[in-house]
Motif scaffolding. Structure first.
Motif, PDB file in Angstrom:
ATOM      1  N   ASP A   1       0.299 -19.110  20.711  1.00 48.69           N
ATOM      2  CA  ASP A   1       0.916 -17.906  21.282  1.00 48.69           C
ATOM      3  C   ASP A   1       1.170 -16.844  20.217  1.00 48.69           C
ATOM      4  O   ASP A   1       1.256 -15.660  20.533  1.00 48.69           O
ATOM      5  N   GLY A   2       1.322 -17.285  18.981  1.00 48.98           N
ATOM      6  CA  GLY A   2       1.636 -16.344  17.903  1.00 48.98           C
ATOM      7  C   GLY A   2       0.419 -15.650  17.321  1.00 48.98           C
ATOM      8  O   GLY A   2       0.551 -14.880  16.372  1.00 48.98           O
ATOM      9  N   PHE A   3      -0.759 -15.935  17.888  1.00 50.06           N
ATOM     10  CA  PHE A   3      -1.991 -15.307  17.393  1.00 50.06           C
ATOM     11  C   PHE A   3      -2.513 -14.273  18.389  1.00 50.06           C
ATOM     12  O   PHE A   3      -3.724 -14.125  18.556  1.00 50.06           O
ATOM     13  N   GLY A   4      -1.617 -13.588  19.075  1.00 52.09           N
ATOM     14  CA  GLY A   4      -2.027 -12.593  20.064  1.00 52.09           C
ATOM     15  C   GLY A   4      -2.750 -11.406  19.433  1.00 52.09           C
ATOM     16  O   GLY A   4      -2.768 -11.250  18.206  1.00 52.09           O
ATOM     17  N   PRO A   5      -3.330 -10.557  20.299  1.00 51.11           N
ATOM     18  CA  PRO A   5      -4.042  -9.367  19.805  1.00 51.11           C
ATOM     19  C   PRO A   5      -3.125  -8.513  18.935  1.00 51.11           C
ATOM     20  O   PRO A   5      -1.944  -8.320  19.278  1.00 51.11           O
ATOM     21  N   GLY A   6      -3.645  -8.044  17.823  1.00 55.34           N
ATOM     22  CA  GLY A   6      -2.878  -7.157  16.951  1.00 55.34           C
ATOM     23  C   GLY A   6      -2.005  -7.867  15.939  1.00 55.34           C
ATOM     24  O   GLY A   6      -1.307  -7.229  15.154  1.00 55.34           O
ATOM     25  N   THR A   7      -2.053  -9.208  15.939  1.00 52.67           N
ATOM     26  CA  THR A   7      -1.208  -9.944  14.984  1.00 52.67           C
ATOM     27  C   THR A   7      -2.013 -10.413  13.767  1.00 52.67           C
ATOM     28  O   THR A   7      -1.640 -11.370  13.099  1.00 52.67           O
ATOM     29  N   ASP A   8      -3.116  -9.733  13.512  1.00 50.18           N
ATOM     30  CA  ASP A   8      -3.898 -10.038  12.311  1.00 50.18           C
ATOM     31  C   ASP A   8      -3.231  -9.475  11.070  1.00 50.18           C
ATOM     32  O   ASP A   8      -3.544  -9.879   9.954  1.00 50.18           O
ATOM     33  N   LYS A   9      -2.323  -8.527  11.254  1.00 49.83           N
ATOM     34  CA  LYS A   9      -1.539  -8.007  10.130  1.00 49.83           C
ATOM     35  C   LYS A   9      -0.141  -7.612  10.588  1.00 49.83           C
ATOM     36  O   LYS A   9       0.165  -7.688  11.769  1.00 49.83           O
ATOM     37  N   GLY A  10       0.693  -7.211   9.617  1.00 50.36           N
ATOM     38  CA  GLY A  10       2.062  -6.811   9.963  1.00 50.36           C
ATOM     39  C   GLY A  10       3.087  -7.618   9.187  1.00 50.36           C
ATOM     40  O   GLY A  10       4.267  -7.284   9.170  1.00 50.36           O
TER      41      GLY A  10
ATOM     42  N   PRO B   1       2.961 -10.901   5.708  1.00 51.41           N
ATOM     43  CA  PRO B   1       2.057 -11.736   4.902  1.00 51.41           C
ATOM     44  C   PRO B   1       1.459 -12.864   5.750  1.00 51.41           C
ATOM     45  O   PRO B   1       2.196 -13.586   6.420  1.00 51.41           O
ATOM     46  N   THR B   2       0.159 -12.990   5.743  1.00 53.97           N
ATOM     47  CA  THR B   2      -0.509 -14.009   6.554  1.00 53.97           C
ATOM     48  C   THR B   2      -1.842 -14.389   5.936  1.00 53.97           C
ATOM     49  O   THR B   2      -2.492 -13.554   5.308  1.00 53.97           O
ATOM     50  N   LYS B   3      -2.215 -15.647   6.081  1.00 53.40           N
ATOM     51  CA  LYS B   3      -3.520 -16.111   5.623  1.00 53.40           C
ATOM     52  C   LYS B   3      -4.526 -16.182   6.773  1.00 53.40           C
ATOM     53  O   LYS B   3      -5.622 -16.724   6.622  1.00 53.40           O
ATOM     54  N   ALA B   4      -4.134 -15.687   7.925  1.00 56.75           N
ATOM     55  CA  ALA B   4      -5.021 -15.732   9.091  1.00 56.75           C
ATOM     56  C   ALA B   4      -6.270 -14.893   8.842  1.00 56.75           C
ATOM     57  O   ALA B   4      -6.180 -13.737   8.418  1.00 56.75           O
ATOM     58  N   LYS B   5      -7.445 -15.481   9.064  1.00 58.80           N
ATOM     59  CA  LYS B   5      -8.697 -14.757   8.852  1.00 58.80           C
ATOM     60  C   LYS B   5      -9.065 -13.943  10.106  1.00 58.80           C
ATOM     61  O   LYS B   5      -8.715 -14.333  11.232  1.00 58.80           O
ATOM     62  N   PRO B   6      -9.786 -12.841   9.902  1.00 55.49           N
ATOM     63  CA  PRO B   6     -10.164 -11.980  11.042  1.00 55.49           C
ATOM     64  C   PRO B   6     -10.947 -12.738  12.121  1.00 55.49           C
ATOM     65  O   PRO B   6     -10.910 -12.352  13.289  1.00 55.49           O
ATOM     66  N   GLU B   7     -11.627 -13.811  11.713  1.00 59.99           N
ATOM     67  CA  GLU B   7     -12.437 -14.568  12.668  1.00 59.99           C
ATOM     68  C   GLU B   7     -11.618 -15.102  13.841  1.00 59.99           C
ATOM     69  O   GLU B   7     -12.167 -15.402  14.901  1.00 59.99           O
TER      70      GLU B   7
ATOM     71  N   TRP C   1      -9.735 -13.485  15.654  1.00 57.68           N
ATOM     72  CA  TRP C   1      -9.811 -12.495  16.735  1.00 57.68           C
ATOM     73  C   TRP C   1     -11.250 -12.097  17.034  1.00 57.68           C
ATOM     74  O   TRP C   1     -11.556 -11.741  18.161  1.00 57.68           O
ATOM     75  N   THR C   2     -12.139 -12.175  16.025  1.00 52.71           N
ATOM     76  CA  THR C   2     -13.529 -11.774  16.271  1.00 52.71           C
ATOM     77  C   THR C   2     -14.336 -12.922  16.875  1.00 52.71           C
ATOM     78  O   THR C   2     -15.354 -12.693  17.518  1.00 52.71           O
ATOM     79  N   ASP C   3     -13.888 -14.153  16.656  1.00 49.79           N
ATOM     80  CA  ASP C   3     -14.578 -15.310  17.251  1.00 49.79           C
ATOM     81  C   ASP C   3     -13.533 -16.175  17.958  1.00 49.79           C
ATOM     82  O   ASP C   3     -13.360 -17.354  17.670  1.00 49.79           O
ATOM     83  N   ASN C   4     -12.854 -15.533  18.894  1.00 48.86           N
ATOM     84  CA  ASN C   4     -11.702 -16.167  19.513  1.00 48.86           C
ATOM     85  C   ASN C   4     -12.054 -17.420  20.312  1.00 48.86           C
ATOM     86  O   ASN C   4     -11.240 -18.345  20.416  1.00 48.86           O
ATOM     87  N   ALA C   5     -13.267 -17.457  20.858  1.00 52.37           N
ATOM     88  CA  ALA C   5     -13.679 -18.641  21.639  1.00 52.37           C
ATOM     89  C   ALA C   5     -13.725 -19.871  20.727  1.00 52.37           C
ATOM     90  O   ALA C   5     -13.288 -20.964  21.108  1.00 52.37           O
ATOM     91  N   LYS C   6     -14.258 -19.679  19.528  1.00 49.76           N
ATOM     92  CA  LYS C   6     -14.326 -20.778  18.562  1.00 49.76           C
ATOM     93  C   LYS C   6     -12.913 -21.213  18.144  1.00 49.76           C
ATOM     94  O   LYS C   6     -12.628 -22.409  17.983  1.00 49.76           O
TER      95      LYS C   6
ATOM     96  N   ASP D   1     -10.130 -24.580   7.462  1.00 52.29           N
ATOM     97  CA  ASP D   1     -11.340 -24.185   6.727  1.00 52.29           C
ATOM     98  C   ASP D   1     -11.957 -22.917   7.329  1.00 52.29           C
ATOM     99  O   ASP D   1     -12.392 -22.009   6.614  1.00 52.29           O
ATOM    100  N   ASP D   2     -11.996 -22.882   8.659  1.00 57.95           N
ATOM    101  CA  ASP D   2     -12.666 -21.759   9.330  1.00 57.95           C
ATOM    102  C   ASP D   2     -11.788 -20.513   9.461  1.00 57.95           C
ATOM    103  O   ASP D   2     -12.291 -19.396   9.451  1.00 57.95           O
ATOM    104  N   PHE D   3     -10.498 -20.724   9.614  1.00 56.24           N
ATOM    105  CA  PHE D   3      -9.661 -19.603  10.047  1.00 56.24           C
ATOM    106  C   PHE D   3      -8.480 -19.276   9.126  1.00 56.24           C
ATOM    107  O   PHE D   3      -7.701 -18.380   9.415  1.00 56.24           O
ATOM    108  N   GLN D   4      -8.324 -20.016   8.040  1.00 61.82           N
ATOM    109  CA  GLN D   4      -7.227 -19.735   7.117  1.00 61.82           C
ATOM    110  C   GLN D   4      -7.791 -19.366   5.739  1.00 61.82           C
ATOM    111  O   GLN D   4      -8.563 -20.143   5.171  1.00 61.82           O
ATOM    112  N   ALA D   5      -7.391 -18.206   5.241  1.00 59.90           N
ATOM    113  CA  ALA D   5      -7.842 -17.782   3.914  1.00 59.90           C
ATOM    114  C   ALA D   5      -7.226 -18.693   2.848  1.00 59.90           C
ATOM    115  O   ALA D   5      -6.131 -19.228   3.042  1.00 59.90           O
ATOM    116  N   LYS D   6      -7.940 -18.873   1.758  1.00 59.02           N
ATOM    117  CA  LYS D   6      -7.436 -19.728   0.653  1.00 59.02           C
ATOM    118  C   LYS D   6      -6.198 -19.107   0.033  1.00 59.02           C
ATOM    119  O   LYS D   6      -6.084 -17.916  -0.123  1.00 59.02           O
TER     120      LYS D   6
END
Lengths: 154, 154
Positions: B82-91, B93-99, B101-106, B149-154
């Motif tokens: 629930d915390g990964f909704g649209p627009g929560t890629d920034k705002g 500090p986060t290690k969440a990768k853009p993928e 939201w860009t590859d949300n099905a995966k 590995d796929d969705f969290q930045a190092k």
């Protein structure tokens, strides 16, 4: 079968290593406990906030969404207390007051109260009657506030 | 009755105010979402670590304690998304990768995988057979690691 078990065990060991690297690097047990309980309370606050917005009317009330948050809050309310073990009064930034450990019986009573109040709210939320929900939410608010007043530094 | 309802509603409003003050002061919706999901994952890491220690043998295995952590982890695994909704890629500090939201099905598939793996682990933990537990824990570790590995930045 033996080979399969060996592979599975290797996977389990890898998993253990992965967890220990990601979750526990260079952290003391105290830091982990404090960050754990703060994480759980942060999650509680999110779901309480989601429900508060729907009660206040700044977000439209949706029965399913509200009930989901109520269920999650009730589950989370069982979790944070593990993070208040002996010796976790310091070791990382915390607002926990010493009374948690010096008056632990009172703290445990406050915990039980919050667990019961959130369970009642989850039931009310499943029912969908807004008057019942508001009453139950009020009790949850009092349980949270009461515990914070007594055991959380300003 | 009317007076009682008025009192209860006042309590609900107080509760709402209390929540909004404690949980949401001066925070954007993005910050709250990011801190929410990080809090949930911190709590997941704690319980995974507790189980890892018992599998590794640095803490004695106790069936009840292990099963409790497994149940909590399975419950928590439903929550972070629930915390990964649209627009929560920034705002914040986060290690969440853009993928995410860009590859949300995966991302959603990885979420479902983790939910299933932790449910299986909770079942295994209730059973108490260590080989079954290790296998299930290995799958949980792979699910966590795969998603990180796929969705969290190092």
């Amino acid at each position: 079968m033996i080979r399969k078990l060996a592979v599975l065990t290797a996977a389990a060991v890898m998993a253990v290593t992965s967890f220990s690297v990601s979750a526990q690097t260079a952290q003391t047990a105290q830091e982990r406990a404090i960050q754990y309980r703060q994480g759980v309370m942060k999650a509680q606050g999110w779901h309480a906030g989601n429900m508060a917005a729907q009660i206040r009317g700044t977000k439209p009330y949706e029965k399913e969404d509200f009930a989901r948050s109520a269920t999650f809050l009730a589950q989370l309310m069982h979790m944070s207390w593990d993070g208040f073990g002996p010796g976790t009064d310091k070791g990382a930034p915390t607002k926990a007051k010493p009374e948690i450990w010096t008056d632990n019986a009172k703290f445990k009573a406050a915990a039980d109260n919050a667990i019961k109040a959130t369970a009642t709210l989850a039931q009310a939320a499943a029912g969908g009657n807004m008057d019942t929900i508001k009453a139950a939410f009020g009790e949850v608010g009092k349980a949270c506030k009461g515990c914070h007043d007594d055991f959380q530094a300003k």
